[in-house]
Design a protein around this motif. Structure first.
Motif, mmCIF file in Angstrom:
data_model
loop_
_atom_site.group_PDB
_atom_site.id
_atom_site.type_symbol
_atom_site.label_atom_id
_atom_site.label_comp_id
_atom_site.label_asym_id
_atom_site.label_seq_id
_atom_site.Cartn_x
_atom_site.Cartn_y
_atom_site.Cartn_z
ATOM 1 N N THR A 148 -1.259 6.806 6.382
ATOM 2 C CA THR A 148 -2.276 5.754 6.329
ATOM 3 C C THR A 148 -3.651 6.221 6.772
ATOM 4 O O THR A 148 -4.650 5.872 6.151
ATOM 5 N N LEU A 155 -0.180 0.749 1.974
ATOM 6 C CA LEU A 155 0.769 0.362 3.015
ATOM 7 C C LEU A 155 2.215 0.453 2.526
ATOM 8 O O LEU A 155 3.084 0.992 3.221
ATOM 9 N N SER A 158 3.264 4.087 2.025
ATOM 10 C CA SER A 158 3.398 4.723 3.340
ATOM 11 C C SER A 158 4.701 4.330 4.009
ATOM 12 O O SER A 158 5.401 5.181 4.576
#
Length: 194
Positions: A148, A155, A158
């Protein structure tokens, strides 16, 4: 003419900073690798069952140190004078000038220094936090932070990649190879220890 002289001085100053910063950064990465190697030796490279908990960090630290040394040597050997500010005869840039596209050369020096500093800080935090929070928990947090903050991934991606890596490491080492990975020592995570 004064503007060209100012541009030349700025280019020369930037070249000098890069010529020092690149080898210094790679040397710092090599030093971090040495710290990981030393810490992993204290964890134990072997035990009665064979491979000990420090073996994986030991190998990782050796690779990190080797990459840092290779990068520092390459950066030092690659030093060259800054490009000429004045064009050569014919109006073309002198040899060693700007690339044909007019952009920044694609080299290590084109990286974002704040991102690089963030990555190095996260790796140092990983080494410091691992004895307290265990390998898997610390690796999970490190991976998510790198994805990130440094790689600037979304998001969802990740989270998916972080979970895949953490579960893969846990399953590969803890289950398939039956290698003890250092567990957390802080009381609120004691339930994670076998």
């Amino acid at each position: 003419m004064p503007a060209k002289h100012g541009e030349s001085a700025a280019a020369d100053r930037e070249h000098r900073v890069r010529a020092v910063a690149e080898p210094a950064t790679m040397a710092a990465i090599a030093l971090l690798g040495v710290v990981v190697v030393v810490a992993s030796v204290h964890m134990g490279l072997t035990n009665a069952l064979g491979v000990g908990p420090g073996m994986f960090p030991f190998v990782s630290g050796l690779l990190l140190a080797a990459l840092g040394v290779a990068g520092a040597v390459t950066a030092t050997a690659r030093r060259r004078p800054p490009p000429e500010a004045e064009p050569a005869s014919g109006g073309e840039p002198a040899s060693g000038g700007e690339p044909a596209s007019g952009g920044e050369p694609s080299t290590f020096t084109a990286v974002s220094w704040p991102r690089l500093a963030t990555a190095v800080a996260l790796l140092v935090a990983f080494v410091v936090a691992m004895p307290y929070f265990g390998f898997v928990v610390t690796l999970t947090v490190l991976t998510f932070a790198l994805m990130t903050l440094v790689a600037r991934r979304g998001l969802v991606l990740s989270i998916v990649l972080t979970l895949a890596l953490s579960l893969g490491v846990y399953y590969g080492f803890g289950v398939l190879l039956d290698v003890y990975l250092p567990g957390p020592t802080v009381p609120f995570l004691a339930w994670m220890n076998p």
